[in-house]
Structures are given as structure tokens and as C-alpha cells.
Design an enzyme around this catalytic site. Structure first.
Site, PDB file in Angstrom:
ATOM      1  N   GLU A 156      53.637  61.239  96.149  1.00 32.01           N
ATOM      2  CA  GLU A 156      54.463  61.588  97.301  1.00 32.01           C
ATOM      3  C   GLU A 156      53.731  61.312  98.609  1.00 32.01           C
ATOM      4  O   GLU A 156      54.297  60.766  99.561  1.00 32.01           O
ATOM      5  CB  GLU A 156      54.837  63.061  97.236  1.00 32.01           C
ATOM      6  CG  GLU A 156      55.500  63.585  98.488  1.00 32.01           C
ATOM      7  CD  GLU A 156      56.994  63.734  98.341  1.00 32.01           C
ATOM      8  OE1 GLU A 156      57.675  63.803  99.371  1.00 32.01           O
ATOM      9  OE2 GLU A 156      57.473  63.781  97.203  1.00 32.01           O
ATOM     10  N   GLU A 192      55.828  65.430  85.984  1.00 30.89           N
ATOM     11  CA  GLU A 192      56.374  66.787  85.872  1.00 30.89           C
ATOM     12  C   GLU A 192      57.285  66.968  84.661  1.00 30.89           C
ATOM     13  O   GLU A 192      57.121  67.904  83.868  1.00 30.89           O
ATOM     14  CB  GLU A 192      57.121  67.166  87.160  1.00 30.89           C
ATOM     15  CG  GLU A 192      56.213  67.460  88.351  1.00 30.89           C
ATOM     16  CD  GLU A 192      55.801  66.213  89.115  1.00 30.89           C
ATOM     17  OE1 GLU A 192      55.144  66.352  90.152  1.00 30.89           O
ATOM     18  OE2 GLU A 192      56.118  65.087  88.658  1.00 30.89           O
TER      19      GLU A 192
END
Length: 256
Positions: free
Chosen positions: A110, A130
Site C-alpha cells: 500500500e 491477508e
């Protein structure tokens, strides 16, 4: 040595993650230090471009340090608010070059996606692990990945948790250049030099205009008046650009 190093070299600010033994995972203290760096960079007219990098060959960043049980740094959001994960979004007005290598995962991925230019070592592995380990949070990378990659590529990256090598990221237009790890720093500096050769105020105005209406229909963007562009029209650098062109010489920018 600080876990976040913030230095300057002429008009270039260098922000470097320096926790390689922990794969540059971001702690609360690092998050606060990054917030301080972005704040100073935004406020200083003599900083024209930022290079974000990380120490060590194994990883650029694997996201938040969760070793203490916390899900993520909480004060200013991961990356000092640059990503906007879990807190207020900090908009960096200056252009940023990210130099990444090795594991660039989760919040680290990110952080890289927040840059305007990305150069990657050929060792780089981008990933969003994730879902593969059974977790998912309010992570902005979900939204950035689907916008910066082709739809099915971005979505399958999110759903499978598989990693994307640098060569594939370059093929999909996610990054600007792939280099050997030994040449990563030079590549980032080369991109920074390209940016600082242009008028810094014009660059900042262009970035502001492009990103502030990115989600708007084209007719709305075309009809918008941008304050940064209007202010640039009366700047010393605008005059310098005209004079340099008329005198057939390289312009000398002041950022004023």
C-alpha cells in the site's frame, strides 16, 4: 540509527525505513516519524521531490508490526497517514519516487502504491497476504490495487493472496522500471533528477489537478478551476520559464 531516516540532498528529501531485521515492519514510533517527515516535506518549498526507500535486500516493507498484538499503528494510520489506513489520510503534495525490493507486502505494498513513480528491484514480490491467512481489514490497498492494476489482475491478487513478481508488475503498468538490486538507488535518483529538472511549482500543480479530479467525469475535470494552477500563473518560475525559452538556456527554478 533511527528506524526512519529523514535526510535532504539539494531539493530531494530521502525518507528511508531502517528496520531490516524486522523486514521494515512499521511500528507506532515509525508511523509517527513518517507523519513528521510528510508534514515537513509538504511545508518546505525547497523540497521538490521525495525518494522513499528501505534498508536491506530482503524487504521494502511488510506492513504494520503486529508482534506486540496490535493490528496496526493507530495514531496517524500506517505510513504516517500517507495510506489513510485506519486514520486520516495525509496527502503528499510533492511528487514521490518509491524504490522497493524484496517483500513488498500488505501495508508495505500500500505504501508503495502511494508513490507517483515506482522503481523495483528484480527481487521484488508484491502481495496482499491477508485473505490467505484468514484476515481482512479496512485496508486501502483493496481500493488502490483495483484502480492501479487491470480489474481481474487486481481482484485475483486480493482474493488469492498470491505474490506478483516485479516483471509482472511492470508488464501491467504498476511500476515504472525494474532494475538489479545494486542499481535501485541510482534508478530512484535518476527519476528524481528528471522531476527536479521541471518547474517544481508546475509539477505540484499538475499532480494536484490530476489527482484531485481522478474520480470525476472528464467534463467535470475539464470545467474545474484549480487554485494551484492559477497561482502558478503569477509565479517567478513561470516568468523564468519564458525567459529561459527566449534566451535558449536551461531554466533556473526557485520554487517560488
Amino acid at each position: 540509527m533511527a528506524d526512519v531516516e529523514f535526510t535532504r540532498e539539494a531539493h530531494v528529501a530521502h525518507v528511508r525505513l531502517n528496520r531490516p531485521k524486522s523486514l521494515n515492519a512499521i511500528t507506532q514510533e515509525m508511523d509517527e516519524a513518517l507523519f513528521g517527515a510528510w508534514t515537513e516535506i509538504n511545508a518546505d518549498p525547497d523540497i521538490w521531490v521525495v525518494i522513499l526507500s528501505a534498508e536491506g535486500e530482503r524487504a521494502f516493507c511488510v506492513g504494520a508490526d503486529v508482534s506486540g498484538g496490535a493490528e496496526r499503528p493507530s495514531r496517524m494510520a500506517l505510513g504516517g497517514g500517507l495510506t489513510g489506513i485506519g486514520g486520516p489520510l495525509v496527502t503528499l503534495r510533492k511528487p514521490m519516487v518509491a524504490a522497493v525490493q524484496g517483500y513488498t507486502l500488505g501495508g508495505g505494498f500500500e505504501l508503495a502504491l502511494c508513490a507517483d513513480v515506482i522503481v523495483a528491484a528484480n527481487t521484488t514480490q508484491f502481495g496482499l497476504p491477508e485473505t490467505k491467512v484468514g484476515i481482512i481489514g479496512e485496508c486501502g490497498v483493496v481500493h488502490r490495487a483495483i484502480r492501479q492494476l487491470p480489474y481481474r489482475i487486481g481482484l485475483t491478487l486480493l482474493m488469492t493472496g498470491e505474490r506478483m513478481p516485479a516483471e509482472d508488475a511492470y508488464r501491467y503498468g504498476l511500476i515504472n522500471e525494474v532494475v538489479d538490486f545494486a542499481g535501485l538507488d541510482d534508478a530512484a535518483r535518476r527519476w528524481a533528477a528528471k522531476i527536479t529538472a521541471a518547474s517544481p511549482l508546475a509539477v505540484q500543480a499538475a499532480k494536484d489537478a490530476a489527482l484531485s479530479r481522478l474520480g470525476a467525469p472528464l467534463e467535470v475535470a475539464l470545467a474545474t478551476r484549480f487554485e494551484a494552477i492559477e497561482n502558478y500563473a503569477s509565479s517567478a518560475d513561470k516568468l523564468e520559464g519564458r525567459l529561459a525559452f527566449a534566451e535558449k538556456r536551461a531554466p533556473i527554478w526557485t520554487g517560488r
